[in-house]
Design a protein around this motif. Structure first.
Motif, PDB file in Angstrom:
ATOM      1  N   VAL A 271       0.461  -1.504  -0.064  1.00 19.11           N
ATOM      2  CA  VAL A 271       0.321   0.246  -0.268  1.00 19.11           C
ATOM      3  C   VAL A 271       0.794   1.287  -0.200  1.00 19.11           C
ATOM      4  CG1 VAL A 271      -1.374   1.193   1.215  1.00 19.11           C
ATOM      5  CG2 VAL A 271      -2.681  -0.843   1.576  1.00 19.11           C
ATOM      6  N   ARG A 272       1.953   1.537   0.532  1.00 19.43           N
ATOM      7  CA  ARG A 272       2.934   2.916   0.546  1.00 19.43           C
ATOM      8  C   ARG A 272       3.445   2.404  -0.251  1.00 19.43           C
ATOM      9  NH1 ARG A 272       3.952   0.441   5.771  1.00 19.43           N
ATOM     10  NH2 ARG A 272       6.062  -0.562   5.456  1.00 19.43           N
ATOM     11  N   ILE A 273       4.001   1.355  -1.376  1.00 17.67           N
ATOM     12  CA  ILE A 273       4.266   1.378  -2.188  1.00 17.67           C
ATOM     13  C   ILE A 273       3.585   1.766  -3.203  1.00 17.67           C
ATOM     14  CG2 ILE A 273       5.662   0.288  -4.135  1.00 17.67           C
ATOM     15  CD1 ILE A 273       7.054  -1.461  -1.895  1.00 17.67           C
ATOM     16  N   THR A 274       2.574   1.792  -3.382  1.00 10.70           N
ATOM     17  CA  THR A 274       1.237   2.491  -3.918  1.00 10.70           C
ATOM     18  C   THR A 274       1.150   3.805  -3.616  1.00 10.70           C
ATOM     19  OG1 THR A 274       0.689  -0.292  -4.343  1.00 10.70           O
ATOM     20  CG2 THR A 274      -1.033   2.024  -5.272  1.00 10.70           C
ATOM     21  N   GLU A 275       1.096   4.497  -2.929  1.00  8.46           N
ATOM     22  CA  GLU A 275       0.659   5.519  -3.128  1.00  8.46           C
ATOM     23  C   GLU A 275       1.488   6.280  -3.385  1.00  8.46           C
ATOM     24  OE1 GLU A 275      -1.001   4.894   0.813  1.00  8.46           O
ATOM     25  OE2 GLU A 275      -3.506   4.687   0.481  1.00  8.46           O
ATOM     26  N   SER A 276       3.498   6.092  -2.907  1.00  8.47           N
ATOM     27  CA  SER A 276       4.689   6.503  -3.180  1.00  8.47           C
ATOM     28  C   SER A 276       4.192   7.306  -4.791  1.00  8.47           C
ATOM     29  CB  SER A 276       5.426   5.657  -2.455  1.00  8.47           C
ATOM     30  OG  SER A 276       5.745   4.945  -3.891  1.00  8.47           O
ATOM     31  N   LEU A 277       3.807   6.334  -5.189  1.00  6.71           N
ATOM     32  CA  LEU A 277       3.430   6.789  -6.791  1.00  6.71           C
ATOM     33  C   LEU A 277       2.753   7.411  -7.388  1.00  6.71           C
ATOM     34  CD1 LEU A 277       5.102   3.015  -7.815  1.00  6.71           C
ATOM     35  CD2 LEU A 277       5.940   4.936  -8.106  1.00  6.71           C
ATOM     36  N   GLY A 278       2.003   7.777  -6.053  1.00  5.34           N
ATOM     37  CA  GLY A 278       0.566   9.008  -6.912  1.00  5.34           C
ATOM     38  C   GLY A 278      -0.385   8.793  -7.500  1.00  5.34           C
ATOM     39  N   SER A 279      -0.337   6.795  -6.610  1.00  3.51           N
ATOM     40  CA  SER A 279      -1.332   5.662  -7.420  1.00  3.51           C
ATOM     41  C   SER A 279      -2.616   5.754  -5.717  1.00  3.51           C
ATOM     42  CB  SER A 279      -1.114   4.374  -7.788  1.00  3.51           C
ATOM     43  OG  SER A 279      -0.414   4.842  -8.412  1.00  3.51           O
ATOM     44  N   ARG A 280      -3.635   5.155  -6.373  1.00  8.03           N
ATOM     45  CA  ARG A 280      -3.981   4.678  -5.138  1.00  8.03           C
ATOM     46  C   ARG A 280      -5.055   3.469  -4.445  1.00  8.03           C
ATOM     47  NH1 ARG A 280      -9.947   3.799  -6.279  1.00  8.03           N
ATOM     48  NH2 ARG A 280     -10.508   5.023  -4.074  1.00  8.03           N
ATOM     49  N   VAL A 281      -5.223   2.698  -3.596  1.00 14.28           N
ATOM     50  CA  VAL A 281      -5.567   1.072  -3.586  1.00 14.28           C
ATOM     51  C   VAL A 281      -7.309   1.038  -4.237  1.00 14.28           C
ATOM     52  CG1 VAL A 281      -5.881  -0.720  -1.989  1.00 14.28           C
ATOM     53  CG2 VAL A 281      -3.460   0.949  -2.098  1.00 14.28           C
TER      54      VAL A 281
END
Length: 297
Positions: A271-281
């Motif tokens: 989740v942290r990696i996803t959000e750090s790339l500007g994407s949402r879960v």
């Protein structure tokens, strides 16, 4: 290709590998597997990928009642999560290299329909279809899934109205999955899982992943994972190429060097990696919509 802005996270909870003795966090009993699914969903996984194990020995199992108990326990909690059951068990062949027609302990080889009784019983949102045979690691272990077996299995899964997740361990398997689609044995949208770093399938190489993504049929939904220490880099790699992701103890036991992970911790990291790339879960309902699944009952 573009960055995926709405990422489905799958957590592969326990797998069938010889991992039980290597980490105290690998769930074994139906109660433990269901609890781990709930933990993963709470951490952000929209999908849980489920194997079962013999509760006494921890060995991989195909017992339908164990699958039923896991799924019922998850549903009893009211947890909203997409259920993905493996249908890959029953393809293991261990041969004697000096007498190849003799099967050694560890062999569990059945036909395409015999791999599906738990799918027929439970009608999960998703079940897997391993799209070809493979030298599975060193030694004399083979995973067997022939074209005839795959056609038989794909046809039955289609009749049941279950979405197959097409497990792809090498480029030839992707080629054959597209043949199944051409023969009308798969329905749109097709859902692919690109499995990287499994000896001796496709290596965990970004160039290989990009080539496989370029081979996908138009409109396909896809995710990818890699084993061990490549699990978290592969979360970013997949998102950057437009795909979804898979993490979990089936594929990796560690949060960092020497630090054993739980499934929930691995999902939290994804989740942290996803959000750090500007994407949402993606939520489970969003995952159902993207993958063409039935709405939640």
């Amino acid at each position: 290709m573009s960055v995926n802005q709405n990422v489905i996270i799958t957590c592969a909870l326990t797998g069938a590998g010889d991992t039980v003795g290597r980490s105290p966090h690998v769930p074994v009993t139906p109660e433990q597997i269901a609890a781990s699914a709930v933990e993963a969903a709470g951490a952000g996984a929209a999908v849980v990928h489920i194997h079962v194990r013999d509760p006494e020995t921890g060995a991989p199992s195909r017992e339908p009642q164990l699958y039923r108990e896991v799924v019922e326990r998850i549903r009893e909690t009211g947890t909203d999560v997409v259920v993905n059951l493996t249908a890959g068990m029953g393809g293991d062949l261990v041969i004697d290299p000096e007498a190849p027609l003799r099967h050694l302990p560890g062999t569990d080889l059945v036909g395409g329909l015999e791999r599906l009784p738990h799918v027929e019983d439970l009608l999960p949102d998703i079940c897997t279809l391993d799209c070809g045979s493979l030298n599975f690691g060193d030694g004399s272990n083979l995973y067997v899934s022939t074209p005839d077996m795959l056609r038989t299995g794909a046809r039955r899964i289609q009749e049941l109205g279950v979405r197959p997740e097409l497990e792809i361990f090498d480029t030839g398997q992707l080629w054959f999955a597209k043949q199944l689609l051409a023969e009308g044995l798969l329905d749109d949208p097709t859902v692919f899982q690109l499995c990287m770093g499994v000896p001796w399938g496709a290596p965990a190489d970004p160039g290989v992943l990009m080539s496989m993504v370029n081979m996908l049929p138009e409109g396909a939904r896809w995710a990818s994972f890699a084993l061990g220490r490549m699990q978290m880099p592969w979360v970013a790699q997949s998102i950057l190429l437009g795909g979804h992701v898979r993490v979990g103890l089936e594929d990796n036991l560690y949060l960092a060097k020497g630090v054993k992970a739980t499934n929930g911790q691995l999902v939290e990291r994804a989740v942290r990696i996803t959000e750090s790339l500007g994407s949402r879960v993606a939520t489970p309902d969003e995952a159902r919509e993207q993958l063409g699944l039935r709405p939640r009952a």
